[in-house]
Design a protein around this motif. Structure first.
Motif, PDB file in Angstrom:
ATOM      1  N   GLY A 202       0.824  -1.208   0.000  1.00  0.00           N
ATOM      2  CA  GLY A 202       0.000   0.000   0.000  1.00  0.00           C
ATOM      3  C   GLY A 202       0.852   1.249   0.000  1.00  0.00           C
ATOM      4  N   ALA A 203       0.211   2.397   0.000  1.00  0.00           N
ATOM      5  CA  ALA A 203       0.944   3.665  -0.036  1.00  0.00           C
ATOM      6  C   ALA A 203       0.451   4.595   1.062  1.00  0.00           C
ATOM      7  N   PHE A 204       1.410   5.180   1.769  1.00  0.00           N
ATOM      8  CA  PHE A 204       1.093   6.184   2.791  1.00  0.00           C
ATOM      9  C   PHE A 204       1.306   7.554   2.168  1.00  0.00           C
ATOM     10  N   SER A 205       0.335   8.439   2.321  1.00  0.00           N
ATOM     11  CA  SER A 205       0.503   9.780   1.793  1.00  0.00           C
ATOM     12  C   SER A 205      -0.145  10.785   2.733  1.00  0.00           C
ATOM     13  N   VAL A 206       0.026  12.047   2.412  1.00  0.00           N
ATOM     14  CA  VAL A 206      -0.514  13.113   3.246  1.00  0.00           C
ATOM     15  C   VAL A 206      -1.594  13.833   2.455  1.00  0.00           C
ATOM     16  N   LYS A 207      -2.752  13.999   3.067  1.00  0.00           N
ATOM     17  CA  LYS A 207      -3.832  14.722   2.391  1.00  0.00           C
ATOM     18  C   LYS A 207      -4.100  16.032   3.102  1.00  0.00           C
ATOM     19  N   LYS A 208      -4.403  17.037   2.279  1.00  0.00           N
ATOM     20  CA  LYS A 208      -4.697  18.347   2.843  1.00  0.00           C
ATOM     21  C   LYS A 208      -6.195  18.468   3.096  1.00  0.00           C
ATOM     22  N   ARG A 209      -6.547  18.935   4.270  1.00  0.00           N
ATOM     23  CA  ARG A 209      -7.954  19.218   4.573  1.00  0.00           C
ATOM     24  C   ARG A 209      -8.103  20.731   4.646  1.00  0.00           C
ATOM     25  N   ASP A 210      -8.975  21.275   3.825  1.00  0.00           N
ATOM     26  CA  ASP A 210      -9.165  22.726   3.797  1.00  0.00           C
ATOM     27  C   ASP A 210      -9.727  23.249   5.111  1.00  0.00           C
ATOM     28  N   ALA A 211      -9.487  24.520   5.344  1.00  0.00           N
ATOM     29  CA  ALA A 211     -10.072  25.180   6.502  1.00  0.00           C
ATOM     30  C   ALA A 211     -11.590  25.136   6.348  1.00  0.00           C
ATOM     31  N   ARG A 212     -12.305  25.024   7.438  1.00  0.00           N
ATOM     32  CA  ARG A 212     -13.761  24.984   7.358  1.00  0.00           C
ATOM     33  C   ARG A 212     -14.357  25.564   8.635  1.00  0.00           C
ATOM     34  N   VAL A 213     -15.647  25.843   8.570  1.00  0.00           N
ATOM     35  CA  VAL A 213     -16.328  26.274   9.778  1.00  0.00           C
ATOM     36  C   VAL A 213     -16.985  25.036  10.377  1.00  0.00           C
ATOM     37  N   GLY A 214     -16.524  24.660  11.544  1.00  0.00           N
ATOM     38  CA  GLY A 214     -17.076  23.481  12.193  1.00  0.00           C
ATOM     39  C   GLY A 214     -18.058  23.904  13.258  1.00  0.00           C
ATOM     40  N   ARG A 215     -18.552  22.917  13.950  1.00  0.00           N
ATOM     41  CA  ARG A 215     -19.524  23.217  14.996  1.00  0.00           C
ATOM     42  C   ARG A 215     -19.186  22.395  16.225  1.00  0.00           C
ATOM     43  N   ASN A 216     -19.222  23.015  17.353  1.00  0.00           N
ATOM     44  CA  ASN A 216     -19.052  22.274  18.598  1.00  0.00           C
ATOM     45  C   ASN A 216     -20.319  21.446  18.796  1.00  0.00           C
ATOM     46  N   PRO A 217     -20.193  20.122  18.714  1.00  0.00           N
ATOM     47  CA  PRO A 217     -21.398  19.285  18.755  1.00  0.00           C
ATOM     48  C   PRO A 217     -22.157  19.412  20.081  1.00  0.00           C
ATOM     49  N   ARG A 218     -21.458  19.820  21.131  1.00  0.00           N
ATOM     50  CA  ARG A 218     -22.119  19.926  22.425  1.00  0.00           C
ATOM     51  C   ARG A 218     -22.955  21.203  22.524  1.00  0.00           C
ATOM     52  N   THR A 219     -22.344  22.323  22.092  1.00  0.00           N
ATOM     53  CA  THR A 219     -23.026  23.608  22.265  1.00  0.00           C
ATOM     54  C   THR A 219     -23.687  24.118  20.983  1.00  0.00           C
ATOM     55  N   GLY A 220     -23.282  23.535  19.827  1.00  0.00           N
ATOM     56  CA  GLY A 220     -23.843  24.011  18.561  1.00  0.00           C
ATOM     57  C   GLY A 220     -23.172  25.281  18.073  1.00  0.00           C
ATOM     58  N   GLU A 221     -22.187  25.732  18.802  1.00  0.00           N
ATOM     59  CA  GLU A 221     -21.464  26.952  18.488  1.00  0.00           C
ATOM     60  C   GLU A 221     -20.561  26.769  17.261  1.00  0.00           C
ATOM     61  N   SER A 222     -20.456  27.769  16.380  1.00  0.00           N
ATOM     62  CA  SER A 222     -19.561  27.693  15.219  1.00  0.00           C
ATOM     63  C   SER A 222     -18.112  27.929  15.638  1.00  0.00           C
ATOM     64  N   VAL A 223     -17.232  27.125  15.062  1.00  0.00           N
ATOM     65  CA  VAL A 223     -15.802  27.341  15.325  1.00  0.00           C
ATOM     66  C   VAL A 223     -15.018  27.246  14.018  1.00  0.00           C
ATOM     67  N   GLU A 224     -14.023  28.103  13.875  1.00  0.00           N
ATOM     68  CA  GLU A 224     -13.149  28.064  12.705  1.00  0.00           C
ATOM     69  C   GLU A 224     -12.201  26.878  12.874  1.00  0.00           C
ATOM     70  N   VAL A 225     -12.158  25.981  11.858  1.00  0.00           N
ATOM     71  CA  VAL A 225     -11.181  24.901  11.897  1.00  0.00           C
ATOM     72  C   VAL A 225     -10.141  25.229  10.839  1.00  0.00           C
ATOM     73  N   GLU A 226      -8.874  25.305  11.253  1.00  0.00           N
ATOM     74  CA  GLU A 226      -7.802  25.663  10.328  1.00  0.00           C
ATOM     75  C   GLU A 226      -7.523  24.553   9.320  1.00  0.00           C
ATOM     76  N   GLU A 227      -6.905  24.938   8.216  1.00  0.00           N
ATOM     77  CA  GLU A 227      -6.431  23.951   7.242  1.00  0.00           C
ATOM     78  C   GLU A 227      -5.466  22.995   7.944  1.00  0.00           C
ATOM     79  N   LYS A 228      -5.554  21.703   7.618  1.00  0.00           N
ATOM     80  CA  LYS A 228      -4.600  20.781   8.237  1.00  0.00           C
ATOM     81  C   LYS A 228      -4.256  19.635   7.302  1.00  0.00           C
ATOM     82  N   HIS A 229      -3.198  18.921   7.652  1.00  0.00           N
ATOM     83  CA  HIS A 229      -2.749  17.781   6.848  1.00  0.00           C
ATOM     84  C   HIS A 229      -2.911  16.504   7.653  1.00  0.00           C
TER      85      HIS A 229
END
Lengths: 100, 93
Positions: B49-76
């Protein structure tokens, strides 16, 4: 990102540098590690490597698929797929190392 | 199978090696793969198999407990794709 591709050769080179074995034997050991992991997975076993990650085999049920080009329906047989779940340590190191 | 069982299997196959060297060999292999991905490199092991790195774009997430919007930074994130030979072996081919 550097985006190089490493192969078995790079892994056996690392083993060669780390332990005083011949290049040949280092290559054989890399192969043997991959072989044992594969064999365990084929037996349906989970392979859990601490601070690296977990390989597990999951069964997928049969379903009707579609040829995306022709739109034609095709039956997909039940099959076993391998999933890899990286450890927290690996996730953290990969995230930290690739931060822009 | 866990790391120590894998080390034991390799040690059983290679009685001429010291147990601690087998440990170093196995650890080096996994360490090398992780280091490569931390540099953004791919590791391609034909048939396995092959191991690689994928980029996940920044997105607006939500705190599942409070429903509050949170900025999630771009990550790999690490990603593994099963090789053809192993995929076929898993399905008895």
């Amino acid at each position: 990102m550097s985006e190089k591709t490493l192969t078995r050769m790079d892994l056996s080179e690392a083993v060669f540098r780390e332990v005083g074995l011949s290049r040949n034997e280092s290559a054989e050991l890399v192969e043997s590690v991959l072989g044992h992991i594969s064999d365990a997975l084929v037996e349906g076993e989970q392979v859990k490597i601490s601070s690296f990650g977990t390989f597990s085999v999951r069964g997928k049920a049969a379903r009707i698929g579609r040829n995306p080009k022709t739109g034609e329906e095709v039956p997909i047989q039940p099959r076993r797929v391998l999933t890899f779940r990286p450890s927290h340590l690996m996730k953290d190191r990969v995230a930290a190392g690739n931060k822009s | 199978m866990i790391r120590s069982e894998l080390i034991q299997k390799i040690a059983d196959d290679n009685p001429h090696l010291y147990q601690r060297d087998v440990e170093r060999i196995v650890n080096t292999i996994f360490e090398e793969i992780t280091n490569a991905m931390a540099r953004g490199d791919r590791v391609e092991l034909r048939g396995f198999g092959a191991f690689s790195v994928k980029k996940r774009d920044a997105r607006v997430g939500r705190n599942p407990r409070t429903g509050e919007s949170v900025e999630v930074e771009e990550k790999h994130v690490p990603f593994f794709k099963t090789g053809k030979l192993l995929r076929d072996r898993l399905n008895g081919k």
